[in-house]
Design an enzyme around this catalytic site. Structure first.
Site, PDB file in Angstrom:
ATOM      1  CB  SER A 138      -0.947   0.037   1.209  1.00 35.71           C
ATOM      2  OG  SER A 138      -1.547   1.308   1.353  1.00 35.71           O
ATOM      3  CE1 TYR A 151      -4.165  -1.323   5.024  1.00 38.51           C
ATOM      4  CE2 TYR A 151      -3.543   0.885   4.327  1.00 38.51           C
ATOM      5  CZ  TYR A 151      -3.858  -0.425   4.019  1.00 38.51           C
ATOM      6  OH  TYR A 151      -3.859  -0.835   2.709  1.00 38.51           O
ATOM      7  CE  LYS A 155      -1.254  -2.949   4.106  1.00 41.33           C
ATOM      8  NZ  LYS A 155      -1.106  -4.230   3.383  1.00 41.33           N
TER       9      LYS A 155
END
Length: 263
Positions: A138, A151, A155
């Site tokens: 991502s 997140y 990531k």
């Protein structure tokens, strides 16, 4: 890497980017693609839609024994794994208030699953002198997912781990790419928008939401060139440069965007 006559495994393959990758790999001439997902029925539906070259498998990527068993079964069935796509991921949406269970789930799915995959496939790849790892990380891994601390954090860790693998094993024949898309029209984004999550609204406001098939196009090009960072949204590279050159200005711009969306 050219996909002709290759054997690939795609985790999180039951939908979104994973399903698009599985379909595209077969279209590019892969001998076999294993579509692995926690949702076994959905994985089977994707594999059935692709045809005889696709094989479905139930897989919890957070269970290392299941990952090892999948790799062993694939190697028995097809003789080798040329490309392992650690694609499964999970968003949380929240900040420091997210409970430990939420942080742990993000860590296990977004980071440890990549570690488990590498542990399982590297021995045979190194013995053979070649192989490829594709990790879906991502754009949040090189920028920031506004509104989602777990997140963003995991990531970033995923990109860091992929870079470590590339530095460590490329000279031994193992290539590594980190796939870092920004907005993609997947159930994860749709669910975030429906819930009013800030990060999903930021992505929608950017006006640059790609289809999973467009991401697959970028992956094929990136694998062919064996690029470490595969950026389906070219603007992410410009954002990353701006962030590195002027971190205070970059953060100021993000805060301004957040204020606008919250009014």
């Amino acid at each position: 890497m050219n996909l002709t006559d290759r054997v690939a495994v795609v985790t999180g393959g039951a939908g979104g980017i994973g399903a698009a990758l599985a379909r595209r790999f077969v279209a590019e001439g892969a001998t076999a693609v294993v579509v692995a997902d926690l949702d076994a029925d959905a994985a089977r539906a994707v594999a059935d839609g692709i045809g005889a070259a696709a094989h479905a498998a139930a897989l919890d990527v957070t269970d290392e024994e299941q990952v090892r068993a999948l790799v062993a079964d694939t190697e028995r069935r097809y003789g080798r794994i040329d490309l392992f796509c650690a694609n499964a991921g999970v968003a949380t949406s929240g900040g420091v208030e997210v409970d430990d269970a939420g942080w742990e789930r993000a860590w296990r799915v977004n980071v440890l699953s990549h570690v488990y995959a590498a542990r399982a496939v590297l021995p045979a790849m190194l013995a053979r002198g070649g192989g490829y790892l594709l990790h879906t990380c991502s754009a949040a891994g090189v920028l920031t997912a506004v509104g989602d601390a777990p997140y963003t954090t995991t990531k970033h860790a995923a990109v860091g781990f992929a870079e470590w693998l590339s530095v460590t094993y490329r000279d031994q024949g193992v290539r590594v790419s980190a796939l870092c898309p920004q907005g993609v029209d997947t159930p994860m984004l749709a669910e975030g928008l429906a819930a009013g999550h800030l990060g999903a609204r930021v992505i929608a406001a950017s006006g640059a939401v790609l289809t999973p098939d467009q991401v697959a196009d970028s992956v094929i090009a990136g694998l062919a060139e064996e690029r470490f960072l595969i950026l389906p949204h070219p603007e992410v590279a410009a954002y990353a440069r701006r962030r590195a050159e002027d971190p205070d200005g970059w953060q100021s711009g993000l805060r301004k965007l957040v204020r606008r969306l919250r009014t």
